[in-house]
Scaffold this motif. Structure first.
Motif, PDB file in Angstrom:
ATOM      1  N   SER A 213       0.990  -1.573   0.038  1.00  0.00           N
ATOM      2  CA  SER A 213       0.096   0.062   0.303  1.00  0.00           C
ATOM      3  C   SER A 213       0.750   1.075   0.211  1.00  0.00           C
ATOM      4  O   SER A 213       0.330   2.207  -0.386  1.00  0.00           O
ATOM      5  CB  SER A 213      -0.936  -0.029   0.955  1.00  0.00           C
ATOM      6  OG  SER A 213      -0.688  -0.066   2.654  1.00  0.00           O
ATOM      7  N   LYS A 214       2.324   0.955   0.464  1.00  0.00           N
ATOM      8  CA  LYS A 214       2.967   2.282   0.166  1.00  0.00           C
ATOM      9  C   LYS A 214       2.857   2.863  -1.304  1.00  0.00           C
ATOM     10  O   LYS A 214       3.172   4.766  -1.063  1.00  0.00           O
ATOM     11  CB  LYS A 214       4.568   2.248   0.019  1.00  0.00           C
ATOM     12  CG  LYS A 214       5.126   3.011   0.157  1.00  0.00           C
ATOM     13  CD  LYS A 214       5.222   4.272   2.106  1.00  0.00           C
ATOM     14  CE  LYS A 214       5.953   5.214   1.451  1.00  0.00           C
ATOM     15  NZ  LYS A 214       6.091   5.866   2.731  1.00  0.00           N
TER      16      LYS A 214
ATOM     17  N   ARG B 143       3.358  11.754  -4.335  1.00  0.00           N
ATOM     18  CA  ARG B 143       4.556  12.575  -3.771  1.00  0.00           C
ATOM     19  C   ARG B 143       5.287  11.867  -4.905  1.00  0.00           C
ATOM     20  O   ARG B 143       5.746  12.420  -5.654  1.00  0.00           O
ATOM     21  CB  ARG B 143       5.493  11.264  -3.107  1.00  0.00           C
ATOM     22  CG  ARG B 143       4.232  10.498  -1.670  1.00  0.00           C
ATOM     23  CD  ARG B 143       3.754  11.465  -0.717  1.00  0.00           C
ATOM     24  NE  ARG B 143       3.079  10.193  -0.058  1.00  0.00           N
ATOM     25  CZ  ARG B 143       3.221  10.914   1.278  1.00  0.00           C
ATOM     26  NH1 ARG B 143       3.099  12.668   1.421  1.00  0.00           N
ATOM     27  NH2 ARG B 143       2.012  10.485   2.216  1.00  0.00           N
TER      28      ARG B 143
ATOM     29  N   PHE C 165       0.474   3.054  -3.226  1.00  0.00           N
ATOM     30  CA  PHE C 165      -0.552   3.332  -3.058  1.00  0.00           C
ATOM     31  C   PHE C 165      -0.881   5.060  -2.571  1.00  0.00           C
ATOM     32  O   PHE C 165      -1.055   5.930  -3.161  1.00  0.00           O
ATOM     33  CB  PHE C 165      -1.800   2.641  -2.352  1.00  0.00           C
ATOM     34  CG  PHE C 165      -3.553   2.904  -2.754  1.00  0.00           C
ATOM     35  CD1 PHE C 165      -4.396   3.138  -3.611  1.00  0.00           C
ATOM     36  CD2 PHE C 165      -3.358   3.625  -1.676  1.00  0.00           C
ATOM     37  CE1 PHE C 165      -5.149   4.046  -3.269  1.00  0.00           C
ATOM     38  CE2 PHE C 165      -4.942   4.077  -1.000  1.00  0.00           C
ATOM     39  CZ  PHE C 165      -5.470   4.537  -2.185  1.00  0.00           C
ATOM     40  N   ASP C 166      -0.424   4.796  -0.785  1.00  0.00           N
ATOM     41  CA  ASP C 166      -0.015   7.006  -1.040  1.00  0.00           C
ATOM     42  C   ASP C 166       0.825   7.272  -1.649  1.00  0.00           C
ATOM     43  O   ASP C 166       0.376   7.907  -1.767  1.00  0.00           O
ATOM     44  CB  ASP C 166       0.737   5.940   0.438  1.00  0.00           C
ATOM     45  CG  ASP C 166       1.061   6.816   1.267  1.00  0.00           C
ATOM     46  OD1 ASP C 166       0.166   7.714   2.290  1.00  0.00           O
ATOM     47  OD2 ASP C 166       2.239   8.060   1.813  1.00  0.00           O
ATOM     48  N   ASN C 167       2.348   6.977  -1.827  1.00  0.00           N
ATOM     49  CA  ASN C 167       2.391   7.641  -3.080  1.00  0.00           C
ATOM     50  C   ASN C 167       1.788   8.060  -4.207  1.00  0.00           C
ATOM     51  O   ASN C 167       1.725   9.449  -4.603  1.00  0.00           O
ATOM     52  CB  ASN C 167       3.954   6.537  -3.546  1.00  0.00           C
ATOM     53  CG  ASN C 167       5.197   7.006  -2.322  1.00  0.00           C
ATOM     54  OD1 ASN C 167       5.007   7.404  -1.288  1.00  0.00           O
ATOM     55  ND2 ASN C 167       5.651   5.668  -2.822  1.00  0.00           N
TER      56      ASN C 167
ATOM     57  N   VAL D  77     -10.090   5.619   3.061  1.00  0.00           N
ATOM     58  CA  VAL D  77      -9.260   6.325   2.402  1.00  0.00           C
ATOM     59  C   VAL D  77     -10.732   7.811   2.399  1.00  0.00           C
ATOM     60  O   VAL D  77     -11.461   7.915   1.668  1.00  0.00           O
ATOM     61  CB  VAL D  77      -9.220   6.237   0.384  1.00  0.00           C
ATOM     62  CG1 VAL D  77      -8.368   8.305   0.610  1.00  0.00           C
ATOM     63  CG2 VAL D  77      -7.978   5.717   0.654  1.00  0.00           C
TER      64      VAL D  77
ATOM     65  N   LEU E  62      -8.885  -0.103   0.163  1.00  0.00           N
ATOM     66  CA  LEU E  62      -8.233   1.013   1.378  1.00  0.00           C
ATOM     67  C   LEU E  62      -9.468   1.820   0.437  1.00  0.00           C
ATOM     68  O   LEU E  62      -8.834   2.992   2.039  1.00  0.00           O
ATOM     69  CB  LEU E  62      -7.156   1.680   0.473  1.00  0.00           C
ATOM     70  CG  LEU E  62      -5.926   0.357   0.981  1.00  0.00           C
ATOM     71  CD1 LEU E  62      -4.178   0.484   0.594  1.00  0.00           C
ATOM     72  CD2 LEU E  62      -5.661  -0.199   3.032  1.00  0.00           C
TER      73      LEU E  62
ATOM     74  N   ASN F  37      -1.630  10.583  -2.963  1.00  0.00           N
ATOM     75  CA  ASN F  37      -0.881  12.009  -2.091  1.00  0.00           C
ATOM     76  C   ASN F  37       0.011  12.195  -3.101  1.00  0.00           C
ATOM     77  O   ASN F  37       0.722  14.029  -3.168  1.00  0.00           O
ATOM     78  CB  ASN F  37       0.343  11.376  -1.002  1.00  0.00           C
ATOM     79  CG  ASN F  37      -0.973  10.905  -0.336  1.00  0.00           C
ATOM     80  OD1 ASN F  37      -2.016  11.912   0.609  1.00  0.00           O
ATOM     81  ND2 ASN F  37      -1.413   9.909   0.549  1.00  0.00           N
TER      82      ASN F  37
ATOM     83  N   ARG G  62      -5.950  -0.786  -4.341  1.00  0.00           N
ATOM     84  CA  ARG G  62      -7.178   0.407  -4.108  1.00  0.00           C
ATOM     85  C   ARG G  62      -8.426   0.160  -4.484  1.00  0.00           C
ATOM     86  O   ARG G  62      -9.042   0.379  -2.782  1.00  0.00           O
ATOM     87  CB  ARG G  62      -7.365   0.750  -5.364  1.00  0.00           C
ATOM     88  CG  ARG G  62      -8.581   2.084  -6.004  1.00  0.00           C
ATOM     89  CD  ARG G  62      -8.338   2.819  -7.627  1.00  0.00           C
ATOM     90  NE  ARG G  62      -9.355   0.899  -8.183  1.00  0.00           N
ATOM     91  CZ  ARG G  62      -9.851   0.727  -8.902  1.00  0.00           C
ATOM     92  NH1 ARG G  62      -9.844   1.899  -9.860  1.00  0.00           N
ATOM     93  NH2 ARG G  62     -10.236  -0.067  -9.543  1.00  0.00           N
TER      94      ARG G  62
END
Length: 208
Positions: free
Chosen positions: A80-81, A90, A83-85, A135, A131, A88, A128
């Motif tokens: 999920s890292k 990054r 997904f987070d990147n 979110v 999660l 957001n 996705r």
């Protein structure tokens, strides 16, 4: 001692692959089977029958388990890292490449995997859906959330999934509208027609 080895050494052997892909269920089952055999016999290749199902041992100790990490949950959490990147935005090269090569003008929350996309992108779309209920995008100067197509109203709530096309049209809010256009001084202000249709989904911060 064997539980410590399973949680530290054997799990560590899977860290890289768990961060790269959502691993097939069959592969995770084979790893769990090997760990179960090691726990009871000292060998991952033993053919002896195991007296207790491994999923019971993965429960926390307060619930009668041994606290062994669940491989499937660990895999989803590690992966999920990416997904987070992505959500957001990054500032790294992979995010820029993924947005250019896979997303383009498509909506991330509703797009389906194409026949040409690889295993990593398919894994991202799979995680996705897992999660999404957790979110909620926070509106701000660096948030480009779309009014209808992004989960900014509440956790996992996408307004286009709640309203029909006709209802969205009657609100007068364009399909490509930005959520920030309806946020002033930290308060969200919506047309009455939109609140009429979305009252069940809107949280306490929405007001006329």
């Amino acid at each position: 001692g064997r539980i410590t080895i399973i949680n530290s050494i054997i799990h560590a052997m899977t860290v890289y692959w768990c961060k790269c892909f959502i691993l097939p269920v069959s592969l995770l089952s084979s790893v769990r089977k090997a760990m179960n055999h090691f726990l009871w016999t000292g060998s991952m290749y033993s053919k002896k029958l195991i007296p207790i199902a491994f999923d019971k041992l993965e429960k926390p100790q307060i619930y009668g388990g041994l606290g062994i990490k669940c491989m499937r949950t660990w895999n989803q959490a590690a992966f999920s890292k990416h997904f987070d990147n992505l959500i957001n935005d990054r500032p790294n090269l992979w995010v820029k490449w993924a947005r250019h090569h896979h997303l383009g003008n498509k909506n991330f929350w509703s797009m389906e995997p194409s026949p040409q996309c690889g295993l990593v992108w398919r894994s991202i779309l799979k995680i996705r859906d897992i999660l999404l209920p957790f979110v909620q995008l926070v509106l701000g100067p660096h948030c480009n959330a779309k009014f209808w197509h992004d989960p900014w109203v509440g956790r996992g709530i996408i307004l286009s999934n709640l309203l029909t096309y006709e209802q969205r049209y009657q609100t007068g809010i364009p399909s490509n509208a930005s959520a920030s256009d309806y946020c002033q001084n930290g308060e969200v202000t919506l047309p009455y027609t939109c609140l009429l249709y979305t009252s069940d989904a809107a949280d306490d911060s929405l007001r006329v």
